[in-house]
Design a protein around this motif. Sequence first.
Motif, PDB file in Angstrom:
ATOM      1  N   LEU A  91       0.774  -1.411   0.050  1.00 12.92           N
ATOM      2  CA  LEU A  91       0.023  -0.065  -0.028  1.00 12.92           C
ATOM      3  C   LEU A  91       0.914   1.369   0.012  1.00 12.92           C
ATOM      4  CD1 LEU A  91      -2.857  -0.793   2.674  1.00 12.92           C
ATOM      5  CD2 LEU A  91      -3.065  -0.697  -0.022  1.00 12.92           C
ATOM      6  N   THR A  92       0.241   2.446  -0.540  1.00 15.58           N
ATOM      7  CA  THR A  92       0.690   3.627  -0.350  1.00 15.58           C
ATOM      8  C   THR A  92      -0.291   4.759   0.416  1.00 15.58           C
ATOM      9  OG1 THR A  92       0.005   4.350  -2.413  1.00 15.58           O
ATOM     10  CG2 THR A  92       2.207   3.308  -2.318  1.00 15.58           C
ATOM     11  N   GLU A  94      -1.152   7.488  -0.913  1.00 14.52           N
ATOM     12  CA  GLU A  94      -1.904   7.870  -2.045  1.00 14.52           C
ATOM     13  C   GLU A  94      -2.825   6.946  -2.213  1.00 14.52           C
ATOM     14  OE1 GLU A  94       1.546   7.653  -1.742  1.00 14.52           O
ATOM     15  OE2 GLU A  94       1.592   9.808  -1.369  1.00 14.52           O
ATOM     16  N   GLN A  95      -2.892   5.631  -2.171  1.00 15.70           N
ATOM     17  CA  GLN A  95      -3.658   4.716  -2.560  1.00 15.70           C
ATOM     18  C   GLN A  95      -4.927   4.816  -1.536  1.00 15.70           C
ATOM     19  OE1 GLN A  95      -1.065   1.165  -2.590  1.00 15.70           O
ATOM     20  NE2 GLN A  95      -1.663   0.712  -4.855  1.00 15.70           N
ATOM     21  N   ASP A  98      -6.844   7.971  -2.507  1.00 13.69           N
ATOM     22  CA  ASP A  98      -7.733   7.865  -3.577  1.00 13.69           C
ATOM     23  C   ASP A  98      -8.898   6.975  -3.353  1.00 13.69           C
ATOM     24  OD1 ASP A  98      -5.705   9.102  -5.311  1.00 13.69           O
ATOM     25  OD2 ASP A  98      -4.816   7.428  -6.171  1.00 13.69           O
ATOM     26  N   ALA A  99      -8.771   5.719  -2.665  1.00 14.79           N
ATOM     27  CA  ALA A  99      -9.995   5.213  -2.343  1.00 14.79           C
ATOM     28  C   ALA A  99     -11.065   5.904  -1.564  1.00 14.79           C
ATOM     29  CB  ALA A  99      -9.453   4.040  -1.395  1.00 14.79           C
ATOM     30  N   PRO A 152      -8.014  -0.587  -0.158  1.00  9.24           N
ATOM     31  CA  PRO A 152      -6.635  -0.213   0.565  1.00  9.24           C
ATOM     32  C   PRO A 152      -6.937   0.270   2.138  1.00  9.24           C
ATOM     33  CG  PRO A 152      -6.702   0.817  -1.720  1.00  9.24           C
ATOM     34  CD  PRO A 152      -8.047   0.161  -1.413  1.00  9.24           C
TER      35      PRO A 152
END
Length: 173
Positions: A91-92, A94-95, A98-99, A152
């Motif tokens: 994971l990041t 950012e992910q 974004d989710a 995520p």
Amino acid sequence: MRPFVVASVFWLAAATGCVAACSVPQDAQQQVILRFDVTDMGAMGDVPLLTLRADGHVAVPLRGEIREGRLPETEVQDLLDAMVSDGVLDLTTEQIADALAPQSTGGGQVALPGLIADGATSYISLDMPGCRVSLSAPDSALNSLAHPDAAPLQAFRRSELRLLDIVMRLQRG
């Protein structure tokens, strides 16, 4: 038959390479390998909610003091394996963001993200050879309920709940 067994073992090792790479370092037992915090300060605090060293030593702040304990080596490795299984290492931040980003629902409507004014952000930082990740998720408890399909965030939350369980066990004594 032997080549098949060797090939199967090699494939299994390759498929679970992260688990093997996320083993507790035996040569650096005093090294902090995991930090976890929940705060509204915009960054992980100097004294996080949970600190875990490679030797299993754990520290949790409680009423202005630090409560310390020790997790068995198997529990530390099980925790790391579960985090790998959850997909946290892939994971990041950012992910996760974004989710939770606004998504068009069609018909000109946009679903707003689940951001809460002055809500706390959860932080997980894992730092070992082969396993380094630093993640944050805003309002993870409420957002995980509001966004059950945000994979995520759900992966992050599963690991966060494991860490909160350790914190609560230490706080209870």
